[in-house]
Enzyme design. Sequence first.
Site, mmCIF file in Angstrom:
data_model
loop_
_atom_site.group_PDB
_atom_site.id
_atom_site.type_symbol
_atom_site.label_atom_id
_atom_site.label_comp_id
_atom_site.label_asym_id
_atom_site.label_seq_id
_atom_site.Cartn_x
_atom_site.Cartn_y
_atom_site.Cartn_z
ATOM 1 N N GLU A 96 0.907 6.535 -6.810
ATOM 2 C CA GLU A 96 -0.311 7.972 -6.558
ATOM 3 C C GLU A 96 0.026 9.031 -6.702
ATOM 4 O O GLU A 96 -0.453 10.041 -7.661
ATOM 5 C CB GLU A 96 -1.092 7.330 -5.443
ATOM 6 N N LYS A 141 0.645 -0.632 0.106
ATOM 7 C CA LYS A 141 -0.137 -0.614 0.353
ATOM 8 C C LYS A 141 0.657 1.723 -0.165
ATOM 9 O O LYS A 141 0.243 2.336 -0.951
ATOM 10 C CB LYS A 141 -0.692 -0.067 1.325
#
Length: 300
Positions: free
Chosen positions: A179, A172
């Site tokens: 991102e 993550k």
Amino acid sequence: MELAMIGLGRMGANMAERLTRGGHRVHGYDPGEPARRQAAERGIAIAESLQAAVAALPSPRIVWVMVPAGVVDDTLDALLPLLSAGDTVIDGGNSNYKETMRRGARLAEAGMHYVDSGTSGGVWGLAEGYSLMIGGDAGAVEALRPVFETLAPAADRGWGHVGPSGAGHFTKMIHNGIEYGMMQAFAEGFAILERKEAFHIDLQQVAEIWRHGSVVRSWLLDLTSDALKKNPTLAGIAPYVEDSGEGRWTVAEAIDLDVSAPVITMSLLERLRSREDDSFADKLLAAMRNEFGGHRIKQG
């Protein structure tokens, strides 16, 4: 399945509601009374204390912790005396994977399972489902399959067991670093389009064109289009960008592993730069240019 959700902020409450809709029994708890009240208004069964939430669970117990990274240890300190060997704690927040590994070892010593679920989906997860990157003991993860299948976009996609303790949060972390880079690229591209005043380009129209058939089509572009439709000039939005910390961890990990990651690194630095209202560095650059070349200094 029956479980407790500890932490009823927006993400935790949304996940509890999705699980409830999926037929699971969720006992929600948050130390904040307003959060408990708002969650209850959404149909989530609320416990008035951490002890009550745990006591309501059948054995072996499943407790999903959805709290900020900085208070995970405090939450575990309060939670562990209420649990027994064979119970499972899931950390679905944005914890540092090294801390997750330490916590996993701590619970293993007590005969408990610690599962880390890197969770992506934001405010849309309630309706669309969550992307779940899961670390921990394979047997413990498999026992939780019905929970993960309910939270994911579909039972057979959007989630998976990626490795041992810490692997979920590590994955993550890298997801969030990527991102950062994607968001920065979109922001810079649209800034260039906006600056070309001679063409009077409609930015939202361009976003819509790119959303269909383009190689840059993505959910982030969908959200960009929505944002430009609501506020074409971005009026009232300060040029100040926060970071969750995971971009910093990603850059640090890249350095530790001798991996070149310039895009992610620069996107993080741009977020830091956005917070400088009165940049000393920029003032000094102007002063140096004046010293060596006599270049004009703009008075502030």
